[in-house]
Design a protein around this motif. Sequence first.
Motif, PDB file in Angstrom:
ATOM      1  N   GLU A 128      39.332  56.446  23.838  1.00  0.00           N
ATOM      2  CA  GLU A 128      38.385  55.396  24.188  1.00  0.00           C
ATOM      3  C   GLU A 128      38.420  55.162  25.694  1.00  0.00           C
ATOM      4  N   LYS A 129      37.259  54.865  26.256  1.00  0.00           N
ATOM      5  CA  LYS A 129      37.208  54.526  27.668  1.00  0.00           C
ATOM      6  C   LYS A 129      37.840  53.158  27.908  1.00  0.00           C
ATOM      7  N   ILE A 130      38.393  52.985  29.094  1.00  0.00           N
ATOM      8  CA  ILE A 130      38.908  51.667  29.459  1.00  0.00           C
ATOM      9  C   ILE A 130      37.734  50.701  29.528  1.00  0.00           C
ATOM     10  N   GLY A 131      37.829  49.630  28.773  1.00  0.00           N
ATOM     11  CA  GLY A 131      36.762  48.632  28.752  1.00  0.00           C
ATOM     12  C   GLY A 131      37.150  47.387  29.523  1.00  0.00           C
ATOM     13  N   PRO A 132      36.232  46.421  29.621  1.00  0.00           N
ATOM     14  CA  PRO A 132      36.556  45.152  30.286  1.00  0.00           C
ATOM     15  C   PRO A 132      37.695  44.453  29.551  1.00  0.00           C
ATOM     16  N   GLN A 133      38.570  43.838  30.304  1.00  0.00           N
ATOM     17  CA  GLN A 133      39.744  43.193  29.734  1.00  0.00           C
ATOM     18  C   GLN A 133      39.960  41.870  30.449  1.00  0.00           C
ATOM     19  N   LEU A 134      40.214  40.823  29.660  1.00  0.00           N
ATOM     20  CA  LEU A 134      40.458  39.501  30.232  1.00  0.00           C
ATOM     21  C   LEU A 134      41.777  38.964  29.687  1.00  0.00           C
ATOM     22  N   PHE A 135      42.569  38.362  30.599  1.00  0.00           N
ATOM     23  CA  PHE A 135      43.884  37.818  30.231  1.00  0.00           C
ATOM     24  C   PHE A 135      43.863  36.299  30.393  1.00  0.00           C
ATOM     25  N   THR A 136      44.428  35.614  29.398  1.00  0.00           N
ATOM     26  CA  THR A 136      44.476  34.157  29.429  1.00  0.00           C
ATOM     27  C   THR A 136      45.854  33.675  28.999  1.00  0.00           C
ATOM     28  N   MET A 137      46.155  32.409  29.354  1.00  0.00           N
ATOM     29  CA  MET A 137      47.356  31.743  28.831  1.00  0.00           C
ATOM     30  C   MET A 137      46.957  30.514  28.026  1.00  0.00           C
ATOM     31  N   LYS A 138      45.769  30.556  27.428  1.00  0.00           N
ATOM     32  CA  LYS A 138      45.219  29.434  26.671  1.00  0.00           C
ATOM     33  C   LYS A 138      46.233  28.924  25.645  1.00  0.00           C
ATOM     34  N   PRO A 139      46.647  27.676  25.709  1.00  0.00           N
ATOM     35  CA  PRO A 139      47.712  27.155  24.827  1.00  0.00           C
ATOM     36  C   PRO A 139      47.366  27.239  23.345  1.00  0.00           C
TER      37      PRO A 139
END
Length: 882
Positions: free
Chosen positions: A690-701
């Motif tokens: 798979e191609k590298i896709g958009p990625q988002l990182f959070t620390m949402k409690p």
Amino acid sequence: MKPDPRKPPVLAEKLLRWICAPHQVESILGDLHEEFIFQAKKVGLQKARLFYWCEALGFIKLRYIKRKKSPYSSTFIFSHDMIRNYFTIAWRTLSHSKVYSFINVIGLSIGLAAAMLILLYTKDEVSFDQFHANNPNIYRITSQFISTTGQQKGLGANTGFLQGPKFAAGVPEILHAVRYHGHRNDIKKGNEIKSEEVFRVDSSFFSIFSFPLLSGNPQTALKEPRSVVISEEMAEKHFGNKNVLGKTILMKDSFDKDARFEPFTVTGVAQKSPQNSSIKFNFLIPIVTNHGEMERSQNWFNTFLNTFVVLAPGTNVSLVEKKMNLVYNADAKEAIKEVAAKFGVTDRKVYRLQPFTEMHLSADLPADNGLTDHSNPQLSYILTGIALFILTIACINFVNLTVARSLKRAKEIGVRKVIGGGRMQLVVQFLGESFLLCLAAFIFALALVQLTLPTFNHLANKALAISYLFDIKLILGYLLLFFATGLLAGFYPALVLSGYDPVKTLYNRMQLSGKNYLQTSLVVLQFTIASFLIIGTLTINSQFNYLINKDLGYNDEHLISVEKNNLTREEAHLLTLELEKDPNIIAVAPKNGGRWNTAAKVSGNIELQFAYETIDPQFLPTIQVPIVNGRNFSDAFPADSARSVLVNETFVKQAGWKDPIGQIVDFWYDNLKYTVVGVVRDYHYTSLNEKIGPQLFTMKPRNQYGRFFVKIKAGTESTSLRHIGETYTKLFPLDPYTYKFIDDENQKRYESEAKWKQIMLFGTVLTIFISCIGLFGLATLSAERRTKEIGVRKVMGASVTSIARLLTSDFLKLVCISFVFAFPLAYYAIDKWLQNYPYRVDVSAVTFLEAALMAVVVAFLTVSFQSVRAALMNPVKSLRSE
């Protein structure tokens, strides 16, 4: 007037004209006269005349036998004695030519064994899910999104709680519906806790599917909420026997933090699921839904389980689909408007029905989400192609060797024709020899199949057994294969051999006509196939090595992943403190479990879908992924968990940002907006397929963790794992402890490519082997035919090297010609195959040169052995052999 003593005996000529058929006399007399002149010069007139009389009397005797109705007469009807004679001669011929027979039997047996194994594989593939009594009326509910322009997109096979019950109630043609949902449950046995896949199903499960129960009532086994049906394997494992009705199993939901172990009563024991079943289970428990869930129309948009229905026999499927969509649009009308307003969804959803037996080989709607053993139909095509290649090459060997050694049997053919044997009888004779060889090869192939079946099962991920051979359809398939092989391999040689001129064959004047274009063409075809497979094998091997060795953008060495559902922030902090007490633990970092995906708006109204990761500040340093712009999450910024996110480079590109720091990511459906504080370097968080896709990182409690990563020092695996296990058990005594090494998991992602590599390698080796033994046989027969020529050349001063080169060059030329056909075909095939991979090797000329060199070297070593042996022969013996 006395006859001229220098001429052949007149009386003998008269006798020949009287006895022999008119259309044969002139040909026979012409050859006898030539031989008479030759003998007269060689041994004198008297001996020549005696020779003439002997030969003439021989012909006369043969014709007399024919007139007495010889068993070889063309007017003689096939009899028991005649057939027995054919088999006797065939057996003697084959036993006197052991090398030729061995080569043909080995080649054919390997080809037949390959074809048999593929027949076994194909039978298993097409028989998947066919054993259910309700087939072909079982269907799976699927869905598809249709855009406002009418474009079809977004196929899906998952449904929610509502589809099955609602459609069954609103569509009269649907007789039964059952939901099927795989879920992880913790099962407690004594002090031991293990996580097992438990399937939640409706009580109608056994009314739809034909899974026999060894004990229990299939109609009532899943009626009670706390009932469980287990497989016979689980009965033996948990209780030591299969008589377990009424006994209890302690079980709790792995994903529910507040769940407790509850006793489930065993109400049925099921036979082991068949090998060719998409549904395989060890535990079945009832789906429990309350009235509120069934009335909540928003549940139409949940997609987490499979739903199957049984239609009334003879039902129009298209009509049922229309009725299903009428029910959906009426019941979900308000929910559809609500979703459209909230999420901006304009596509409409349409429900379809997929035949249950099509799931196994479906490319668009495969058997997944708790269904097992989905197969790629391309694998069937490729395996079939390889088997046909191998069988074709074996048949080519048979044809080439039979025709090439036909000159050795020329006199036999001539004698048979002279004494009255018709061409059809000769065809039958040689076809009989072909079938006799095929029979020996067929028997040997059965032994090969039994011997290689475990290896084949491993390669094909099957559990096939030799007992499959006793299926009546498969037996008919094998018989058809046997007769087709015997006919294809023997028909052409039989026609060639039966067409020889008897007079020429009796006087050793028979030569293969022309340049024998068919034989050379077949050799070229053999090595075209072999070269094609060599190139394919080298390419697959290169791609596999590329996938397992490519830099993933993060360090997966000595990195351990431990599953822990519903891991809270407090638990993660405590776990980290406990684990880091061991000096061999370098870092600990929690993360969400599984793969999360969602969408948000960026740059105004651009909706972007992305992988959604919940981490803490230690995660990226633990896996050694750098921040290329901005900063990482930090405990120094308490607001990070509420307002900040990190994105990867691909996210930035697709969002169209030039300066990403400070950009807003709008989760409009939750009325939440986050600010980008850092950009993470792209890394392969999924497989290289798979191609590298958009990625988002959070620390949402509000997001909980589902596992944690532990980085350990090299060489401390045993002690570190012991410490991790003890710490986990101490902190979470009611949760099962499982771990994985990330580098091992990354390797397992390419098991499919590894199997492709092995399959192609085995196919190529077999193809080359059969081609080489055929080439060896042809070289042997070629050297025998040119025995006198070799002797003359040696007497004239030719060296062993020059003679070996002469005998070898003809075959090597054919191998080189095969590259002209193999290279374009191979280039087209591997280019198409590599397009399946976003990250792939280039089609290199080096691969083709390597394949050509391998083919030439193998062919040279095969032919040169016999060529050198012929070149070393004593020339005196060579010249006397005539």
